[in-house]
Write a protein that holds these residues in place. Structure first.
Motif, PDB file in Angstrom:
ATOM      1  N   PRO A  29      -0.933  -3.335 -11.309  1.00 18.16           N
ATOM      2  CA  PRO A  29      -0.289  -3.727 -12.564  1.00 18.16           C
ATOM      3  C   PRO A  29      -0.497  -2.652 -13.624  1.00 18.16           C
ATOM      4  N   LEU A  30       0.567  -2.369 -14.374  1.00 24.31           N
ATOM      5  CA  LEU A  30       0.471  -1.382 -15.454  1.00 24.31           C
ATOM      6  C   LEU A  30      -0.031  -2.075 -16.725  1.00 24.31           C
ATOM      7  N   PRO A  31      -0.751  -1.341 -17.563  1.00 20.57           N
ATOM      8  CA  PRO A  31      -1.214  -1.955 -18.827  1.00 20.57           C
ATOM      9  C   PRO A  31      -0.048  -2.253 -19.759  1.00 20.57           C
ATOM     10  N   ASP A  32      -0.260  -3.242 -20.616  1.00 25.64           N
ATOM     11  CA  ASP A  32       0.792  -3.629 -21.567  1.00 25.64           C
ATOM     12  C   ASP A  32       0.959  -2.631 -22.699  1.00 25.64           C
ATOM     13  N   SER A  33      -0.082  -1.838 -22.951  1.00 28.79           N
ATOM     14  CA  SER A  33      -0.044  -0.915 -24.082  1.00 28.79           C
ATOM     15  C   SER A  33      -0.527   0.462 -23.636  1.00 28.79           C
ATOM     16  N   PRO A  34       0.061   1.518 -24.195  1.00 32.18           N
ATOM     17  CA  PRO A  34      -0.417   2.879 -23.885  1.00 32.18           C
ATOM     18  C   PRO A  34      -1.841   3.112 -24.360  1.00 32.18           C
ATOM     19  N   GLY A  68       4.802  -2.109 -21.816  1.00 28.31           N
ATOM     20  CA  GLY A  68       4.836  -3.312 -22.650  1.00 28.31           C
ATOM     21  C   GLY A  68       6.124  -4.074 -22.418  1.00 28.31           C
ATOM     22  N   GLY A  69       6.491  -4.863 -23.376  1.00 32.05           N
ATOM     23  CA  GLY A  69       7.677  -5.699 -23.231  1.00 32.05           C
ATOM     24  C   GLY A  69       7.290  -7.106 -22.841  1.00 32.05           C
ATOM     25  N   ARG A  70       8.293  -7.952 -22.669  1.00 34.27           N
ATOM     26  CA  ARG A  70       8.025  -9.355 -22.342  1.00 34.27           C
ATOM     27  C   ARG A  70       7.521  -9.526 -20.919  1.00 34.27           C
ATOM     28  N   ARG A  71       8.069  -8.761 -19.999  1.00 33.01           N
ATOM     29  CA  ARG A  71       7.653  -8.905 -18.598  1.00 33.01           C
ATOM     30  C   ARG A  71       6.803  -7.718 -18.181  1.00 33.01           C
ATOM     31  N   PRO A  72       5.712  -7.957 -17.484  1.00 35.48           N
ATOM     32  CA  PRO A  72       4.839  -6.856 -17.068  1.00 35.48           C
ATOM     33  C   PRO A  72       5.501  -5.997 -15.996  1.00 35.48           C
ATOM     34  N   MET A  73       4.999  -4.758 -15.865  1.00 38.75           N
ATOM     35  CA  MET A  73       5.499  -3.846 -14.848  1.00 38.75           C
ATOM     36  C   MET A  73       4.383  -3.562 -13.841  1.00 38.75           C
ATOM     37  N   VAL A  74       4.797  -3.184 -12.641  1.00 42.56           N
ATOM     38  CA  VAL A  74       3.858  -2.923 -11.555  1.00 42.56           C
ATOM     39  C   VAL A  74       4.164  -1.545 -10.974  1.00 42.56           C
ATOM     40  N   LEU A  75       3.105  -0.773 -10.741  1.00 40.14           N
ATOM     41  CA  LEU A  75       3.229   0.523 -10.083  1.00 40.14           C
ATOM     42  C   LEU A  75       3.126   0.305  -8.578  1.00 40.14           C
ATOM     43  N   MET A  76       4.086   0.841  -7.816  1.00 41.25           N
ATOM     44  CA  MET A  76       4.105   0.710  -6.355  1.00 41.25           C
ATOM     45  C   MET A  76       4.036   2.106  -5.743  1.00 41.25           C
ATOM     46  N   LEU A  77       3.135   2.291  -4.766  1.00 45.62           N
ATOM     47  CA  LEU A  77       2.956   3.583  -4.108  1.00 45.62           C
ATOM     48  C   LEU A  77       3.057   3.408  -2.595  1.00 45.62           C
ATOM     49  N   PHE A 132       5.808  14.848   5.017  1.00 46.10           N
ATOM     50  CA  PHE A 132       5.172  13.768   4.275  1.00 46.10           C
ATOM     51  C   PHE A 132       6.098  13.395   3.116  1.00 46.10           C
ATOM     52  N   THR A 133       6.381  12.121   2.955  1.00 46.31           N
ATOM     53  CA  THR A 133       7.184  11.636   1.831  1.00 46.31           C
ATOM     54  C   THR A 133       6.365  10.592   1.092  1.00 46.31           C
ATOM     55  N   TYR A 134       6.269  10.745  -0.221  1.00 49.00           N
ATOM     56  CA  TYR A 134       5.526   9.815  -1.071  1.00 49.00           C
ATOM     57  C   TYR A 134       6.509   9.195  -2.055  1.00 49.00           C
ATOM     58  N   TRP A 135       6.419   7.882  -2.232  1.00 48.34           N
ATOM     59  CA  TRP A 135       7.236   7.175  -3.214  1.00 48.34           C
ATOM     60  C   TRP A 135       6.325   6.630  -4.303  1.00 48.34           C
ATOM     61  N   VAL A 136       6.701   6.907  -5.541  1.00 49.73           N
ATOM     62  CA  VAL A 136       6.027   6.349  -6.715  1.00 49.73           C
ATOM     63  C   VAL A 136       7.105   5.560  -7.457  1.00 49.73           C
ATOM     64  N   ARG A 137       6.901   4.264  -7.570  1.00 45.60           N
ATOM     65  CA  ARG A 137       7.930   3.398  -8.129  1.00 45.60           C
ATOM     66  C   ARG A 137       7.306   2.461  -9.152  1.00 45.60           C
ATOM     67  N   VAL A 138       8.004   2.258 -10.262  1.00 42.39           N
ATOM     68  CA  VAL A 138       7.612   1.261 -11.255  1.00 42.39           C
ATOM     69  C   VAL A 138       8.662   0.163 -11.217  1.00 42.39           C
ATOM     70  N   VAL A 139       8.204  -1.070 -10.971  1.00 36.44           N
ATOM     71  CA  VAL A 139       9.126  -2.199 -10.888  1.00 36.44           C
ATOM     72  C   VAL A 139       8.729  -3.261 -11.899  1.00 36.44           C
ATOM     73  N   ARG A 140       9.731  -4.029 -12.304  1.00 36.08           N
ATOM     74  CA  ARG A 140       9.525  -5.194 -13.161  1.00 36.08           C
ATOM     75  C   ARG A 140       9.844  -6.422 -12.296  1.00 36.08           C
ATOM     76  N   PRO A 141       8.812  -7.168 -11.877  1.00 36.17           N
ATOM     77  CA  PRO A 141       9.062  -8.316 -10.983  1.00 36.17           C
ATOM     78  C   PRO A 141       9.914  -9.389 -11.662  1.00 36.17           C
ATOM     79  N   ARG A 142      10.831  -9.967 -10.862  1.00 41.11           N
ATOM     80  CA  ARG A 142      11.661 -11.073 -11.326  1.00 41.11           C
ATOM     81  C   ARG A 142      11.525 -12.210 -10.327  1.00 41.11           C
TER      82      ARG A 142
END
Length: 196
Positions: free
Chosen positions: A187-192, A145-154, A71-81
């Motif tokens: 989608p990840l939250p903008d703030s912790p 946070g930051g100017r562009r939102p981040m997304v969690l990909m599983l 079994f292989t699991y990928w946890v990735r955080v990306v910033r869409p462009r």
């Protein structure tokens, strides 16, 4: 009723049956579910999730034959462009293996996190251990946070064991398969402060 109407009605009913998520074909597909985001003890983002639908004929046949299933699991955080490929901010890969001891009728679960192999008595308990992924540290909380939102990909991939020393060329009748889930995005939250 004419022959054309009967054919049109039959095609419509077939399409509705195949498009319904409760149909047997789609209900058995493995998928990611139960995603939970939380704060870690070291000011990091922690992800928990599980994979549903692992109990299928291919896995059971492979385990009964004595071969392990990986079994292989990928946890990735990306910033869409928009015009370019998405920027990968963080990526974690987790590998696990499940093997059956046919003499004792017990299962061995091996985690890549460095833990020793667990011995489990039932298939349900073994699949439960394989499907639960908990406490994966993805990135520091100050990266949110930051100017562009981040997304969690599983994503999860289930791979049948390959024979060593190119023996799969000699034993071509052995069927090799990979079962993958679709990418699950959140989608990840903008703030912790939005995390529990």
């Amino acid at each position: 009723m004419g022959l054309r109407r009967i054919a049109a009605l039959s095609l419509t009913l077939l399409f509705v049956f195949l498009a319904t998520p409760s149909s047997g074909r789609l209900a058995r597909q493995p998928h990611i579910d139960g995603v939970n985001l939380r704060r870690g003890p070291h000011a990091d983002l922690i992800v928990d999730f599980r994979v549903e639908g692992l109990r299928n004929r291919k896995i059971l046949e492979t385990l009964d034959s004595g071969l392990p299933v990986r079994f292989t699991y990928w946890v990735r955080v990306v910033r869409p462009r928009e015009l370019r490929r998405d920027q990968i901010v963080a990526e974690v890969q987790i590998e696990r293996a499940l093997e059956k001891d046919n003499l004792k009728n017990r299962f061995h679960v091996t985690l890549s996190e460095g833990a020793d192999a667990e011995e489990v008595a039932t298939l349900d308990a073994a699949l439960q251990a394989m499907s639960q992924v908990e406490g994966v540290s993805v990135l520091p909380l100050d990266a949110l946070g930051g100017r562009r939102p981040m997304v969690l990909m599983l994503k999860a991939q289930l791979q049948k064991f390959q024979l060593p020393f190119h023996l799969h060329y000699l034993f071509a009748f052995v069927s090799f398969w990979d079962v993958e889930t679709e990418w699950h995005s959140l989608p990840l939250p903008d703030s912790p402060n939005a995390l529990p």
